[in-house]
Design an enzyme around this catalytic site. Sequence first.
Site, PDB file in Angstrom:
ATOM      1  N   GLU A 119      42.087  47.589  26.110  1.00 36.99           N
ATOM      2  CA  GLU A 119      43.010  47.275  25.881  1.00 36.99           C
ATOM      3  C   GLU A 119      42.257  45.757  25.932  1.00 36.99           C
ATOM      4  O   GLU A 119      42.454  44.344  26.308  1.00 36.99           O
ATOM      5  CB  GLU A 119      43.061  46.381  27.687  1.00 36.99           C
ATOM      6  CG  GLU A 119      43.174  47.302  28.666  1.00 36.99           C
ATOM      7  CD  GLU A 119      44.794  47.064  29.670  1.00 36.99           C
ATOM      8  OE1 GLU A 119      45.821  46.797  30.272  1.00 36.99           O
ATOM      9  OE2 GLU A 119      44.168  46.472  30.459  1.00 36.99           O
ATOM     10  N   HIS A 127      40.201  39.365  32.212  1.00 35.06           N
ATOM     11  CA  HIS A 127      41.713  39.561  32.442  1.00 35.06           C
ATOM     12  C   HIS A 127      41.654  40.940  33.698  1.00 35.06           C
ATOM     13  O   HIS A 127      40.198  41.475  33.809  1.00 35.06           O
ATOM     14  CB  HIS A 127      41.760  41.113  31.377  1.00 35.06           C
ATOM     15  CG  HIS A 127      43.452  42.003  31.903  1.00 35.06           C
ATOM     16  ND1 HIS A 127      44.229  41.799  32.646  1.00 35.06           N
ATOM     17  CD2 HIS A 127      43.200  43.715  32.662  1.00 35.06           C
ATOM     18  CE1 HIS A 127      44.896  42.881  32.711  1.00 35.06           C
ATOM     19  NE2 HIS A 127      44.555  44.128  32.707  1.00 35.06           N
ATOM     20  N   HIS A 186      42.706  42.701  37.639  1.00 33.05           N
ATOM     21  CA  HIS A 186      43.679  42.951  38.915  1.00 33.05           C
ATOM     22  C   HIS A 186      43.923  43.071  40.036  1.00 33.05           C
ATOM     23  O   HIS A 186      43.506  43.847  41.159  1.00 33.05           O
ATOM     24  CB  HIS A 186      43.779  45.065  38.416  1.00 33.05           C
ATOM     25  CG  HIS A 186      44.273  45.259  37.704  1.00 33.05           C
ATOM     26  ND1 HIS A 186      43.740  46.991  37.403  1.00 33.05           N
ATOM     27  CD2 HIS A 186      44.149  45.284  36.193  1.00 33.05           C
ATOM     28  CE1 HIS A 186      43.506  47.053  36.015  1.00 33.05           C
ATOM     29  NE2 HIS A 186      44.355  46.021  35.405  1.00 33.05           N
ATOM     30  N   HIS A 193      50.947  45.065  37.032  1.00 33.60           N
ATOM     31  CA  HIS A 193      49.320  45.062  36.443  1.00 33.60           C
ATOM     32  C   HIS A 193      48.001  43.949  36.832  1.00 33.60           C
ATOM     33  O   HIS A 193      47.685  44.606  37.009  1.00 33.60           O
ATOM     34  CB  HIS A 193      49.745  44.610  34.483  1.00 33.60           C
ATOM     35  CG  HIS A 193      49.067  45.555  33.575  1.00 33.60           C
ATOM     36  ND1 HIS A 193      48.384  45.755  32.525  1.00 33.60           N
ATOM     37  CD2 HIS A 193      46.809  45.500  34.304  1.00 33.60           C
ATOM     38  CE1 HIS A 193      47.634  46.345  32.522  1.00 33.60           C
ATOM     39  NE2 HIS A 193      46.417  45.900  32.558  1.00 33.60           N
TER      40      HIS A 193
END
Lengths: 279, 279, 279, 279
Positions: free
Chosen positions: A78, A97, A99, A167
């Site tokens: 990613e 980024h 989660h 996500h």
Amino acid sequence: MPNALQDARYEIALASRMLANEGVLDAFGHVSLRHPADPGRYLLARSRSPQLVEPADVLEFTLDSQPVEPPSVHLFAERVIHGCIFEARRDVMAVCHHHAPAVLPFAIAGVPIMPVFHLGAAVGETVPFWDQRDEFGDTNLLVVKPEEGRSLARALGGYAAVLMIHHGATVVGRDLRELVSRTIFMCRNAEFQLQAQMLGKVVPLSSGEAKLAGSLNALPNVVGRTWEYWTMRLAEAGRLPPRGPTSSKTSSSSRKTSATASSKTSNNKRKGITRRTRT
Amino acid sequence: MPNALQDARYEIALASRMLANEGVLDAFGHVSLRHPADPGRYLLARSRSPQLVEPADVLEFTLDSQPVEPPSVHLFAERVIHGCIFEARRDVMAVCHHHAPAVLPFAIAGVPIMPVFHLGAAVGETVPFWDQRDEFGDTNLLVVKPEEGRSLARALGGYAAVLMIHHGATVVGRDLRELVSRTIFMCRNAEFQLQAQMLGKVVPLSSGEAKLAGSLNALPNVVGRTWEYWTMRLAEAGRLPPRGPTSSKTSSSSRKTSATASSKTSNNKRKGITRRTRT
Amino acid sequence: MPNALQDARYEIALASRMLANEGVLDAFGHVSLRHPADPGRYLLARSRSPQLVEPADVLEFTLDSQPVEPPSVHLFAERVIHGCIFEARRDVMAVCHHHAPAVLPFAIAGVPIMPVFHLGAAVGETVPFWDQRDEFGDTNLLVVKPEEGRSLARALGGYAAVLMIHHGATVVGRDLRELVSRTIFMCRNAEFQLQAQMLGKVVPLSSGEAKLAGSLNALPNVVGRTWEYWTMRLAEAGRLPPRGPTSSKTSSSSRKTSATASSKTSNNKRKGITRRTRT
Amino acid sequence: MPNALQDARYEIALASRMLANEGVLDAFGHVSLRHPADPGRYLLARSRSPQLVEPADVLEFTLDSQPVEPPSVHLFAERVIHGCIFEARRDVMAVCHHHAPAVLPFAIAGVPIMPVFHLGAAVGETVPFWDQRDEFGDTNLLVVKPEEGRSLARALGGYAAVLMIHHGATVVGRDLRELVSRTIFMCRNAEFQLQAQMLGKVVPLSSGEAKLAGSLNALPNVVGRTWEYWTMRLAEAGRLPPRGPTSSKTSSSSRKTSATASSKTSNNKRKGITRRTRT
């Protein structure tokens, strides 16, 4: 090796581990920095859990997310998240980024995260959503293709963070410390918002309050205190990264140093000592 | 002793402790593997808390859950769960039964667990229910009789997991790593789903997304990163299992080795060292 | 000193620390045992946090909660809870009073705790309430007077536990291990029940299931596994009690032994060693 | 240096770390004491995370929050909270300002915290609200100006605590131990109240019960037990403050002592030893 680049590598390792230690990152998630000398490049670790990232894991990429040197290791699938955002946002120097459990419920329910306590204003009054399915139909929800990364960057727009449906989230900053504090305070804010919802109602900060409180996390007083706090907690957990570019898998002579550094980092748990590998 | 069998014993001990360390297993629950050389047998520990399982605790059973050697130790009363599933599902190589706090609320409320984030699709779009009372009336809810195990296996059908009303869950995998990641991601997914419910609504992945995301946990990149992460956390906690077949109660000369291995494993907490007992 | 009495002192210290380690007890709460040789007496520690109780802290009381020897230390103000229950219930050999976070919400909302998973049936199908205000009007909610303790014992009746409004709970057992497992499983059950409530509905075990599952915690297999698990976790945390009657404040020559034992217990964290002080 | 002043410095460091260890304070928040010899002064640390505060960090201020000596370090921007409360409340000797996760949901939803268990009555039957916006319109929510601190003190009135909308809370006490127990019990109470709300209803203590239970935390028995418990937990975490006035940044000869003291404090984790620096 230029010190600025080596420092940036260390900062990425430190921030990755710090965010893992603060419950934001786990086996997944990543932190990047724009290259200190070349705005057309960025720095990101090889595919490795944030808690384990070392400076030597950090590789260079062009803004279209091609590795500058031929890779001998797995790369984050990613990474286009980072490249596309650095491309679209000249002001952004750091991207995360994640989660994080704190934000996933909002990314599932489609409920907006709003600033509900003063430090929560660090990501601004609005955090936009992005749903990969809108443009791309059914996917496996990984942001892998350049067009997916660019779509995400468009949803981020000029905001400080974007919630990715089903996500997680992506957060940006004008420097690493802003990125880390925004990421952590956004998570705390989300936790408080969810619990206030359980009490029956959520009353956010007013627009004026959100604007004024939005820069609290950048006050020198606050930056110094929080960075010391999060670093000390990381040191206490024995998880400070080793220093130096020769750790990890980049050279055979470094492997032993890295292992030594890693286990000594673990052994230094509770001693608050950062072990420095000689460069 | 053949290496494949010894490796399988170690893997069961490792996975049991790993799942305990990740909050899935506690004093209860168990992990099994189909015998690497004989599909008509499976491997399962003697009755012992997962966190404490050592390779030498792992015994062999036929698919009707009879121990291959006369046992001198307590056996898990619920081993028919494993035997009946291995019997019914030729594709399954690993089984985990647990009472994870993350899933119990769903097994009480009868609310289906649905994939709500990409990694949660690892157990598929549907997790069926099984209520022991449907076929067997009032019982003590232990799955002990072969007919109970077969009933559970029927409810599992071709799915990746089954929720057991008032009891917990059972998860299957085509190998151990798939089993472990499915088990952990299903728990994280359940936690996020419950919190999204508290925010007001739960929007699951679409069918197409669930299908495509369902294999994320098997990507080499993801398998490598998560296994390293969960193993490192287990090592950090000083809970890696000792290696070797002579630990635990199988021979008198091994008892001292086992105790030494166990206390040294504990002492190795925070040092990230796996102590190997010579075979 | 007779071994049975010394063992009972150790068991109380062990169970107190175990229940503190499992999140049931904190600064408050206490565990008692009926005297092994005299049913007209019981054993209870002096006023001290459960996590810190040592065998030498354990004193003898008559059933009307008078100390057998003149005390030189603070006593638990609420010891009448234990005396009155031992008086009213000839079958009870162990009592625990606590303010566990898991049960307080139920003791505030007046919502009954019902068995929602198989091990939760350990305290039976019904846990009655007791509200001190019913008989005594406004008080500070401490159960201090004999009539208050007797009122509580009446509310407990023949049940395994009683929820005390705005206060906590009291649990009984026919032996210490039954007491500890009932206490812990009741807390886990309460946590699951609250979360199932958040999902929308709570479906308890049927009466038949509750009756049959009610004795699961007494199965030798289960007793052995759970006791080993909870003990090992306590040892891992370095919180096993020292053995021996000469620790704590009962004699000057013991003070140094106690301090040594305590700090060595702490140092033995992660080593799984129980230090024995010579009697 | 007079012993009372040095003791007060140590107490502030101890209480700051204790409240951080108990989940009340994090990177933010502070604890103050009125000067033991001069009611026109108070003691408060320099700007530093509570978990890291050492006696030498503690500075003297006049009641209008001017530092008595010219500062060479950052000061807490919100120290007017303490000065204004000490000015308005002659009975108050200790003040704590925090952003505890337990209370933030109430400070967001505007739902009153009410005593729901006996120890929760320690802050009284009523905790008033204060919303900075009422008098000052949009601000960044920091309480920095004297008029803001005086406004907060007016809202606190004669109560034991005040909830600060979108910010946190401030708690007062007639001595440090009362302050600490009030602060911790108010947080536990809030957690229980929120969970009772999730069960469907919150039934608070009656007025009479709240009045009578309000002094439980001051009973010698309770004070002794809780202080020992919280101190032991802090010692176990290796976070006891060093003693002595020469630690931290007040003199160059002390810097090495401080670093040594800090790392030895960390090393003393699990040993329960308080390291004393010679004065």
